[in-house]
Enzyme design. Structure first.
Site, PDB file in Angstrom:
ATOM      1  N   CYS A   1      34.769  37.278  41.653  1.00 40.36           N
ATOM      2  CA  CYS A   1      35.617  36.314  40.833  1.00 40.36           C
ATOM      3  C   CYS A   1      37.198  36.853  40.798  1.00 40.36           C
ATOM      4  O   CYS A   1      37.456  37.656  41.469  1.00 40.36           O
ATOM      5  CB  CYS A   1      34.607  36.144  39.670  1.00 40.36           C
ATOM      6  SG  CYS A   1      35.108  37.192  38.235  1.00 40.36           S
TER       7      CYS A   1
ATOM      8  N   HIS B   1      22.450  62.933  38.014  1.00 44.96           N
ATOM      9  CA  HIS B   1      22.875  61.753  37.834  1.00 44.96           C
ATOM     10  C   HIS B   1      21.364  60.767  37.884  1.00 44.96           C
ATOM     11  O   HIS B   1      21.651  59.550  37.153  1.00 44.96           O
ATOM     12  CB  HIS B   1      23.531  61.183  39.200  1.00 44.96           C
ATOM     13  CG  HIS B   1      24.707  62.010  39.426  1.00 44.96           C
ATOM     14  ND1 HIS B   1      25.615  62.140  38.472  1.00 44.96           N
ATOM     15  CD2 HIS B   1      24.781  62.822  40.316  1.00 44.96           C
ATOM     16  CE1 HIS B   1      26.611  63.100  38.856  1.00 44.96           C
ATOM     17  NE2 HIS B   1      26.185  63.540  40.053  1.00 44.96           N
TER      18      HIS B   1
ATOM     19  N   ASP C   1      32.735  33.014  42.657  1.00 44.33           N
ATOM     20  CA  ASP C   1      33.199  31.638  42.065  1.00 44.33           C
ATOM     21  C   ASP C   1      34.269  31.262  42.919  1.00 44.33           C
ATOM     22  O   ASP C   1      34.636  31.646  43.985  1.00 44.33           O
ATOM     23  CB  ASP C   1      33.194  31.703  40.661  1.00 44.33           C
ATOM     24  CG  ASP C   1      34.821  32.607  40.506  1.00 44.33           C
ATOM     25  OD1 ASP C   1      35.288  33.142  41.318  1.00 44.33           O
ATOM     26  OD2 ASP C   1      35.057  32.752  39.248  1.00 44.33           O
TER      27      ASP C   1
ATOM     28  N   THR D   1      38.714  38.123  38.252  1.00 45.64           N
ATOM     29  CA  THR D   1      39.124  39.628  38.165  1.00 45.64           C
ATOM     30  C   THR D   1      37.913  40.640  38.374  1.00 45.64           C
ATOM     31  O   THR D   1      37.910  41.725  38.343  1.00 45.64           O
ATOM     32  CB  THR D   1      39.163  39.805  36.512  1.00 45.64           C
ATOM     33  OG1 THR D   1      37.938  39.213  36.096  1.00 45.64           O
ATOM     34  CG2 THR D   1      40.475  38.980  36.014  1.00 45.64           C
TER      35      THR D   1
ATOM     36  N   HIS E   1      27.148  58.339  41.721  1.00 44.13           N
ATOM     37  CA  HIS E   1      26.910  58.832  40.320  1.00 44.13           C
ATOM     38  C   HIS E   1      25.972  57.855  39.573  1.00 44.13           C
ATOM     39  O   HIS E   1      25.038  58.154  38.824  1.00 44.13           O
ATOM     40  CB  HIS E   1      27.908  59.140  39.545  1.00 44.13           C
ATOM     41  CG  HIS E   1      28.724  60.443  39.853  1.00 44.13           C
ATOM     42  ND1 HIS E   1      29.610  61.115  39.029  1.00 44.13           N
ATOM     43  CD2 HIS E   1      28.707  61.164  41.074  1.00 44.13           C
ATOM     44  CE1 HIS E   1      29.884  62.187  39.494  1.00 44.13           C
ATOM     45  NE2 HIS E   1      29.793  62.285  40.781  1.00 44.13           N
TER      46      HIS E   1
HETATM   47  C1  RB5 Z   1      38.146  31.875  36.854  1.00 49.29           C
HETATM   48  O1  RB5 Z   1      39.253  31.121  36.356  1.00 49.29           O
HETATM   49  C2  RB5 Z   1      38.164  33.169  36.291  1.00 49.29           C
HETATM   50  O2  RB5 Z   1      37.835  33.245  34.943  1.00 49.29           O
HETATM   51  C3  RB5 Z   1      37.236  33.970  36.948  1.00 49.29           C
HETATM   52  O3  RB5 Z   1      37.161  34.117  38.366  1.00 49.29           O
HETATM   53  C4  RB5 Z   1      36.848  35.327  36.304  1.00 49.29           C
HETATM   54  O4  RB5 Z   1      38.432  35.937  36.596  1.00 49.29           O
HETATM   55  C5  RB5 Z   1      36.192  35.488  35.082  1.00 49.29           C
HETATM   56  O5  RB5 Z   1      36.010  36.928  34.897  1.00 49.29           O
END
Ligand code: RB5
Length: 149
Positions: free
Chosen positions: A65, A133, A7, A67, A98
């Site tokens: 993304c 596994h 993203d 996180t 695994h």
């Molecule tokens: C975008 O702001 C953020 O929410 C996205 O990149 C991600 O971290 C979501 O899990």
């Protein structure tokens, strides 16, 4: 061939990874997003990579993304996908050995580019160990079947 996507929050790190893969002559197709300034939904890009891997047009996928959480949850909704969110090389190695992870998820707001490259390098060189596994990986498919309509 690796499918890669992110993203907007993962765009800059994805760009670094695309450059790294090119330097290493590792074939990779960038499925977007194409700029880091327009806000997009991570779900759409997680599913793009997941579908490419599930269909077999690409052997593995890398998704990024902010996180790594939203994009990995999205990818894991696609049957056949085992997306692993990794924050270090140990997790990357284990996810291959695994869990036979076929998609690697990274959080651009959690780790730096250097760490991300180490993780990618480890993830791409590690192999599934099979054996005990395999039984557990087969159970992923059992779970998918249980909840498929
Ligand atoms: C975008 O702001 C953020 O929410 C996205 O990149 C991600 O971290 C979501 O899990």
């Amino acid at each position: 061939m690796i499918a890669i996507a992110s993203d907007h929050a993962g765009y800059a790190l994805k760009d670094e990874l695309v450059k790294y893969l090119a330097e290493k002559n590792i074939p990779c197709e960038d499925l977007g997003t194409c700029d880091g300034t327009t806000s997009v939904d991570y779900n759409d890009f997680g599913v793009l990579v997941a579908e490419a891997v599930a269909k077999g047009t690409h052997e593995r996928g890398i998704i990024v993304c902010g996180t790594g959480i939203g994009i990995s949850i999205s990818a894991n909704k696609v049957p056949g996908i085992r997306a692993a969110l990794c924050t270090d090389s140990y997790m990357a190695k284990m996810s291959r050995e695994h869990n036979d992870a076929n998609v690697l998820a990274l959080g651009a707001r959690v780790i730096g580019a250097g760490e991300a490259i180490d993780i990618v390098e480890t993830w791409l060189s590690a192999s599934f160990l099979g054996g005990r596994h395999q039984r557990r990986v087969d159970k992923f498919t059992d779970i998918e079947k249980k909840y498929s309509v």
